[in-house]
Design an enzyme around this catalytic site. Structure first.
Site, PDB file in Angstrom:
ATOM      1  N   ASP A 135      72.394  37.580  41.547  1.00  0.00           N
ATOM      2  CA  ASP A 135      71.353  37.306  40.561  1.00  0.00           C
ATOM      3  C   ASP A 135      71.966  36.617  39.339  1.00  0.00           C
ATOM      4  O   ASP A 135      73.198  36.501  39.230  1.00  0.00           O
ATOM      5  CB  ASP A 135      70.724  38.654  40.159  1.00  0.00           C
ATOM      6  CG  ASP A 135      69.220  38.564  40.074  1.00  0.00           C
ATOM      7  OD1 ASP A 135      68.720  37.545  39.574  1.00  0.00           O
ATOM      8  OD2 ASP A 135      68.543  39.522  40.495  1.00  0.00           O
ATOM      9  N   ASP A 173      60.137  36.137  40.612  1.00  0.00           N
ATOM     10  CA  ASP A 173      59.854  37.147  41.636  1.00  0.00           C
ATOM     11  C   ASP A 173      58.429  37.070  42.178  1.00  0.00           C
ATOM     12  O   ASP A 173      57.467  36.870  41.431  1.00  0.00           O
ATOM     13  CB  ASP A 173      60.054  38.547  41.050  1.00  0.00           C
ATOM     14  CG  ASP A 173      61.502  38.809  40.719  1.00  0.00           C
ATOM     15  OD1 ASP A 173      62.304  37.859  40.765  1.00  0.00           O
ATOM     16  OD2 ASP A 173      61.816  39.962  40.409  1.00  0.00           O
TER      17      ASP A 173
HETATM   18  C1  GAL Z   1      65.461  39.820  39.788  1.00  0.00           C
HETATM   19  C2  GAL Z   1      65.410  39.293  41.210  1.00  0.00           C
HETATM   20  C3  GAL Z   1      64.737  40.317  42.085  1.00  0.00           C
HETATM   21  C4  GAL Z   1      65.503  41.627  42.011  1.00  0.00           C
HETATM   22  C5  GAL Z   1      65.645  42.069  40.565  1.00  0.00           C
HETATM   23  C6  GAL Z   1      66.564  43.265  40.435  1.00  0.00           C
HETATM   24  O1  GAL Z   1      66.106  38.899  38.963  1.00  0.00           O
HETATM   25  O2  GAL Z   1      64.715  38.073  41.232  1.00  0.00           O
HETATM   26  O3  GAL Z   1      64.641  39.845  43.412  1.00  0.00           O
HETATM   27  O4  GAL Z   1      66.756  41.449  42.612  1.00  0.00           O
HETATM   28  O5  GAL Z   1      66.171  41.036  39.762  1.00  0.00           O
HETATM   29  O6  GAL Z   1      66.643  43.723  39.122  1.00  0.00           O
END
Ligand code: GAL
Length: 616
Positions: free
Chosen positions: A174, A261
């Site tokens: 991430d 997301d």
């Molecule tokens: C976001 C990501 C999600 C999940 C989340 C966890 O940035 O896009 O898929 O991994 O963080 O905190």
């Protein structure tokens, strides 16, 4: 042999396929991830229960293999050695002697079940939960340094730990720690976390340090290669379409998120779908567009919304998205398991040719996606985006089949077969997607249009000088923001990128008034690499596209076979008729399509490779 023209940057023919082929990404990965089901409230019991259901329900034998732990597993980074410590309260099997925790017992269990194991990290110093809150569940603990659980400054150490020592096979990386830890983050201001001057400004590409972001992810890719001499890894880049990742992810990793997301809402699914739908030329075996994990099973896609669940699943499958279940499978009904386990739909996703479906018809209400399969057949998804019933017509021409000969369709959800010539009316329920396998008589017998083989085309340079956000993506209410603020602006640099059967800004392909329903639309000063298996000739009708706003530029088109110039046009101006560009490419495994402007300082115009095809 023709003398090669003077070289411009990035346009030099290389005679090789340059897109990422390392790791295990030849087909879109399939599996399960904890995030959409549990967010950071993840634990070993939940992970193992899901893995067991994947095996027992038969999903594993249908291809679901990766069991991925997302945010929430970490406790802290021990000091001064920097070794990561697992939260053993939630992952008890990780407790080791003298505090040296290990995921090896868990990955051993998953491997013994015939599965693969995935882990999650962040490229910055801190996690997404630390950056954006997420309710604070299972956030890392300890001193400021101990709470720095991200890869930054520890890439080699962590990748070696996760892959060599703990035995993982997949990592999602991430980017929250390089996006949201500026001095204005309240937790930074209050001294809980260190400042990380953001490399990513999600709303401004000009304020994003694209090269620095790319270099960090490249460092991870290099470490993964070192730690996995057998190549058994998947590298999933999670930058939500920011940092111009579309233009470089295919050089660095196996998967690249194209948007923020997904959520369990219809509008959010549309948003994520759209972020990948027009990027067929940016996906190929080894590196895929990732519109995020599945939400089949939850909210608008739950057991009471099977039409929506089927649509979501069908669309992800036909777009070659990774099929990563994001659902607490302990709750699954037989209907939902049947959707996730539909072998015919999965087979589209896992088809060896790796062609992401191309939009054959595109409106806000109805879309027709067509995917060319390895056996030369077609799959088609007709998608009603609206909440009302809708009558659609599928034309043989959408499938690039001739009108006069019969077309056979097999419905991959109902099993029903039908046959038509010319056109077929289809009634669609609200939100319904009908998916068929189709066979018929090809318009181009013995050849393939390049727009039918996007998995064999790599957009090495797409001519974009100033990346712009994509205005064609459905903008919905962001669930975590509600209707506060001013709503969602266009996002995700990539507008103007190369397109199959369309001009770069979405117009129909047309040169000097002559339309082309087949072809590649791309900006000039671009270079496309095309894999040629057994074809003998390349042929196209080329010129400046009528969608160009600039009528003063001139463009030359060049064709290379294994790095050698085999044909080129003269300089072509706006409004000039399409010129034929064709050459013998027999035995040349890489064909390159280069177009360049006479004045390289101008913002490049859209050009059309009309009817571009490889022929027998
Ligand atoms: C976001 C990501 C999600 C999940 C989340 C966890 O940035 O896009 O898929 O991994 O963080 O905190």
């Amino acid at each position: 042999m023709l003398a090669p023209p003077a070289l411009a940057e990035g346009l030099e023919a290389r005679g090789e396929w340059s897109a990422y082929e390392k790791g295990h990404g030849q087909l879109p990965p399939m599996g399960w991830n904890s995030w959409n089901a549990f967010y950071s409230d993840v634990d070993e019991e939940k992970v193992l229960a899901s893995a067991q259901i994947i095996v027992d329900s038969g999903l594993a034998s249908r291809g679901y293999r990766y069991i991925n732990i997302d945010d929430g597993w970490w406790l802290k980074r021990s000091q001064p050695d920097g070794r990561m410590i697992i939260r053993t309260a939630t992952f008890p099997s990780a407790a080791g002697k003298s505090g040296r925790t290990s995921f090896r017992p868990l990955t051993d269990r998953l491997h013994a079940m015939g599965l693969k194991a995935g882990i999650y990290s962040d490229i910055g110093r801190n996690s997404c939960g630390q950056t954006f809150g997420h309710g604070g569940k299972n956030n890392p603990a300890g001193t400021l340094e101990e709470r720095e659980v991200g890869l930054f400054g520890h890439i080699d150490q962590d990748i070696a730990l996760y892959f060599d020592e703990w035995g993982f096979d997949f990592i999602k990386v991430d980017g929250c720690g390089i996006r949201g830890m500026g001095a204005d983050n309240p937790n930074v201001a209050s001294g809980i976390y260190r400042t990380f001057e953001p490399l990513i400004d999600f709303n401004s590409i000009a304020r994003t340090d694209v090269r620095a972001v790319q270099a960090l992810y490249q460092h991870v890719a290099d470490a993964l290669e070192r730690s996995n001499p057998d190549g058994d890894f998947v590298f999933s880049i999670c930058l939500w379409g920011s940092a111009d990742v579309r233009s470089w992810a295919h050089d660095v990793g196996n998967l690249s998120r194209t948007s923020e997301d997904i959520g369990p809402q219809w509008g959010r699914m549309l948003h994520n779908l759209d972020s990948a739908a027009r990027r067929a030329l940016y996906a190929q075996p080894g590196s895929w567009n990732d519109p995020d994990m599945l939400f089949v099973g939850t909210g608008d896609f739950d057991a009471h919304h099977l039409v929506e669940a089927r649509s979501h699943f069908s669309l992800w499958a036909i777009l070659n998205a990774p099929l990563i279940i994001g659902y607490d499978l302990r709750e699954a009904t037989p209907d939902l398991l049947a959707i996730l386990g539909n072998e015919q739909i999965i087979a589209l996703n896992q088809d060896a040719a790796g062609n992401q479906a191309v939009l054959a018809f595109d409106t806000d209400d109805l879309q027709i996606y067509v995917k060319t399969l390895a056996d030369g057949g077609k799959a088609v998804a007709i998608f009603n985006r609206t909440a009302a019933p809708l009558n659609a017509t599928l034309d043989a021409a959408h499938l690039k089949f001739v009108d006069k000969a019969p077309v056979q369709l097999t419905d991959l959800w109902s099993g029903e077969s039908l046959s038509f010539s010319g056109e077929q009316p289809l009634a669609l329920a609200p939100h319904e997607t009908r998916v068929f396998r189709a066979s018929g008589t090809r318009q181009l017998p013995g050849g393939l249009y390049l727009s039918e083989m996007p998995g064999s085309v790599n957009v090495a340079e797409d001519g974009i000088v100033h990346p712009e956000p994509d205005p064609s993506i459905h903008r919905t209410i962001i669930s975590w923001q509600g209707t506060h603020g001013a709503g969602e602006p266009p996002r995700y640099a990539g507008w103007g990128g190369a397109r199959a059967d369309r001009a770069p800004y979405g117009q129909h392909l047309q040169i000097a008034g002559r339309p082309f329903s087949n072809g590649i639309g791309v900006l000039a000063n671009s270079r496309l690499e095309v894999r040629n298996k057994n074809f003998r000739r390349f042929s196209a009708m080329v010129g400046i596209d009528d969608s160009s706003a600039d009528t003063a530029q001139r463009v030359r088109f060049e064709l290379y076979g294994d790095g050698e110039l085999v044909a080129q046009t003269s300089w072509i101006g706006f409004g000039q008729q399409a010129q034929t560009l064709s050459a013998d490419v027999e035995g040349r495994s890489i064909v390159e399509l280069v177009s360049r402007t006479a004045d390289p300082t101008e913002r490049p115009v859209p050009v059309t490779w009309g009817d571009a095809a490889l022929l027998q």
